[in-house]
Scaffold this motif. Structure first.
Motif, PDB file in Angstrom:
ATOM      1  N   ALA A  50      46.640  38.418  50.824  1.00  0.00           N
ATOM      2  CA  ALA A  50      47.938  38.163  50.191  1.00  0.00           C
ATOM      3  C   ALA A  50      47.859  38.149  48.669  1.00  0.00           C
ATOM      4  O   ALA A  50      48.831  38.496  47.990  1.00  0.00           O
ATOM      5  CB  ALA A  50      48.522  36.844  50.694  1.00  0.00           C
ATOM      6  N   ALA A  51      46.724  37.753  48.110  1.00  0.00           N
ATOM      7  CA  ALA A  51      46.604  37.684  46.653  1.00  0.00           C
ATOM      8  C   ALA A  51      46.797  39.063  46.016  1.00  0.00           C
ATOM      9  O   ALA A  51      47.620  39.242  45.119  1.00  0.00           O
ATOM     10  CB  ALA A  51      45.243  37.093  46.267  1.00  0.00           C
ATOM     11  N   LEU A  52      46.032  40.043  46.465  1.00  0.00           N
ATOM     12  CA  LEU A  52      46.129  41.382  45.897  1.00  0.00           C
ATOM     13  C   LEU A  52      47.478  42.032  46.227  1.00  0.00           C
ATOM     14  O   LEU A  52      48.077  42.702  45.378  1.00  0.00           O
ATOM     15  CB  LEU A  52      44.987  42.250  46.419  1.00  0.00           C
ATOM     16  N   LEU A  53      47.962  41.821  47.436  1.00  0.00           N
ATOM     17  CA  LEU A  53      49.267  42.358  47.803  1.00  0.00           C
ATOM     18  C   LEU A  53      50.358  41.782  46.907  1.00  0.00           C
ATOM     19  O   LEU A  53      51.277  42.509  46.483  1.00  0.00           O
ATOM     20  CB  LEU A  53      49.572  42.038  49.265  1.00  0.00           C
ATOM     21  N   HIS A  54      50.261  40.506  46.595  1.00  0.00           N
ATOM     22  CA  HIS A  54      51.236  39.850  45.723  1.00  0.00           C
ATOM     23  C   HIS A  54      51.197  40.454  44.327  1.00  0.00           C
ATOM     24  O   HIS A  54      52.244  40.728  43.717  1.00  0.00           O
ATOM     25  CB  HIS A  54      50.943  38.350  45.670  1.00  0.00           C
ATOM     26  N   MET A  55      50.015  40.694  43.805  1.00  0.00           N
ATOM     27  CA  MET A  55      49.881  41.291  42.467  1.00  0.00           C
ATOM     28  C   MET A  55      50.493  42.686  42.420  1.00  0.00           C
ATOM     29  O   MET A  55      51.252  43.016  41.507  1.00  0.00           O
ATOM     30  CB  MET A  55      48.401  41.381  42.084  1.00  0.00           C
ATOM     31  N   ASN A 140      41.177  48.413  46.533  1.00  0.00           N
ATOM     32  CA  ASN A 140      40.700  47.627  47.665  1.00  0.00           C
ATOM     33  C   ASN A 140      40.535  46.171  47.262  1.00  0.00           C
ATOM     34  O   ASN A 140      40.491  45.840  46.081  1.00  0.00           O
ATOM     35  CB  ASN A 140      39.390  48.197  48.202  1.00  0.00           C
ATOM     36  N   GLY A 141      40.421  45.286  48.252  1.00  0.00           N
ATOM     37  CA  GLY A 141      40.436  43.858  47.990  1.00  0.00           C
ATOM     38  C   GLY A 141      39.094  43.155  48.100  1.00  0.00           C
ATOM     39  O   GLY A 141      39.062  41.918  48.243  1.00  0.00           O
ATOM     40  N   LEU A 168      39.415  42.629  42.014  1.00  0.00           N
ATOM     41  CA  LEU A 168      38.982  41.248  42.252  1.00  0.00           C
ATOM     42  C   LEU A 168      37.463  41.155  42.402  1.00  0.00           C
ATOM     43  O   LEU A 168      36.945  40.198  42.964  1.00  0.00           O
ATOM     44  CB  LEU A 168      39.665  40.693  43.501  1.00  0.00           C
ATOM     45  N   ALA A 169      36.751  42.126  41.855  1.00  0.00           N
ATOM     46  CA  ALA A 169      35.297  42.181  42.021  1.00  0.00           C
ATOM     47  C   ALA A 169      34.599  40.927  41.519  1.00  0.00           C
ATOM     48  O   ALA A 169      33.567  40.517  42.058  1.00  0.00           O
ATOM     49  CB  ALA A 169      34.735  43.411  41.297  1.00  0.00           C
ATOM     50  N   ARG A 170      35.140  40.319  40.479  1.00  0.00           N
ATOM     51  CA  ARG A 170      34.483  39.145  39.896  1.00  0.00           C
ATOM     52  C   ARG A 170      35.082  37.823  40.378  1.00  0.00           C
ATOM     53  O   ARG A 170      34.757  36.763  39.844  1.00  0.00           O
ATOM     54  CB  ARG A 170      34.553  39.239  38.368  1.00  0.00           C
ATOM     55  N   ASP A 175      38.836  31.099  42.916  1.00  0.00           N
ATOM     56  CA  ASP A 175      39.899  31.918  42.315  1.00  0.00           C
ATOM     57  C   ASP A 175      40.951  32.282  43.356  1.00  0.00           C
ATOM     58  O   ASP A 175      42.158  32.270  43.082  1.00  0.00           O
ATOM     59  CB  ASP A 175      39.308  33.204  41.714  1.00  0.00           C
ATOM     60  N   VAL A 176      40.475  32.611  44.540  1.00  0.00           N
ATOM     61  CA  VAL A 176      41.402  32.953  45.627  1.00  0.00           C
ATOM     62  C   VAL A 176      42.266  31.749  45.971  1.00  0.00           C
ATOM     63  O   VAL A 176      43.502  31.845  46.062  1.00  0.00           O
ATOM     64  CB  VAL A 176      40.635  33.429  46.877  1.00  0.00           C
ATOM     65  N   ASP A 177      41.626  30.612  46.154  1.00  0.00           N
ATOM     66  CA  ASP A 177      42.367  29.395  46.517  1.00  0.00           C
ATOM     67  C   ASP A 177      43.399  29.042  45.460  1.00  0.00           C
ATOM     68  O   ASP A 177      44.548  28.672  45.779  1.00  0.00           O
ATOM     69  CB  ASP A 177      41.397  28.225  46.695  1.00  0.00           C
TER      70      ASP A 177
END
Length: 242
Positions: A50-55, A140-141, A168-170, A175-177
């Motif tokens: 959801a994080a990457l999809l939201h961005m 990709n995520g 989101l490689a780093r 960070d996700v939370d």
């Protein structure tokens, strides 16, 4: 890009400008400047998706989202996908189905236990390869905290004649939370049921955080990746050819 185009200059440019950039800045550049209308986001709609999809939805909600529906996914994943699509306003989500020959090679639905690499190849790798034809770049995520070969990923790399972006490689688990909390994003239904990472139902089990983020994927097998992120030659070797 065609087979004659060398993607290395584009990758060097991205790496040079985004050595310390935030994920949102990388995505803004890719979707609004470098690869306008030539980029797809590949998403599993898994526990951190959801994080990457939201961005991406905030920058360009019409970005094609490629969802590999293997035919063996948890029902929770399919329902979570539908919930996120509606919540985020994604307008172009494409479900990719397994290679048709899977019907002959997996008549008893036990190919995953006989040859997991072959199963992943027909249900995931080949459908995605075909779906990416016509694009120049894909997002990709993967995240560094997943461990293994993912710990030192670059944010941009070559994938054959495509550019592959890992914004989101780093990122770490914190960070996700934090992103989920800040944006009030719903968690995958299986997250709180002990599944830190979710793939196909027959090949995913519960795992503890101490075991590692992806410990529940292909547990007990000498396998940590489905093949989507492996070199083509390695995938073909493992899967027994085309």
């Amino acid at each position: 890009m065609t087979a004659e185009v060398d993607v290395s200059p584009a990758i060097e440019d991205l790496l040079g400008r985004h050595g310390d950039s935030a994920a949102e800045a990388i995505l803004e550049d890719v979707l609004k400047r470098a690869f306008v209308r030539r980029t797809a986001l590949v998403s599993s709609f898994g526990t951190e998706a959801a994080a990457l999809l939201h961005m991406v939805a905030a920058i360009e909600p019409a970005t094609p989202v490629l969802f590999v529906d293997t035919g063996r996914l948890f029902g929770e994943t399919l329902r979570y996908r539908d919930r996120l699509v509606e919540r985020l306003g994604l307008t172009d989500v494409r479900s990719l189905k397994p290679e048709p020959r899977i019907a002959a090679e997996d008549q008893d639905l036990m190919l995953f236990s006989r040859d997991a690499d072959r199963c992943c190849y027909l249900r995931k790798v080949l459908p995605l390869r075909k779906a990416l034809e016509g694009f120049d770049c894909w997002i990709n995520g993967r995240k560094g905290h997943h461990g293994g070969g993912r710990a030192q990923m670059p944010v941009a790399e070559a994938d054959g004649f495509l550019v592959k972006i890992t914004p989101l490689a780093r990122w770490g688990a914190d960070d996700v939370d934090a992103y989920y909390e800040t944006h009030d994003l719903p968690r995958h239904p299986l997250w709180e049921d002990g599944f830190p990472s979710v793939g196909c139902l027959p090949c995913t089990v519960r795992a503890s955080a101490e075991d590692g983020f992806r410990a529940g994927r292909w547990a007990g097998a000498q396998k940590t990746e489905c093949g989507i992120h492996l070199p083509v030659a390695e995938v073909l070797r493992r899967a027994g050819g085309c």
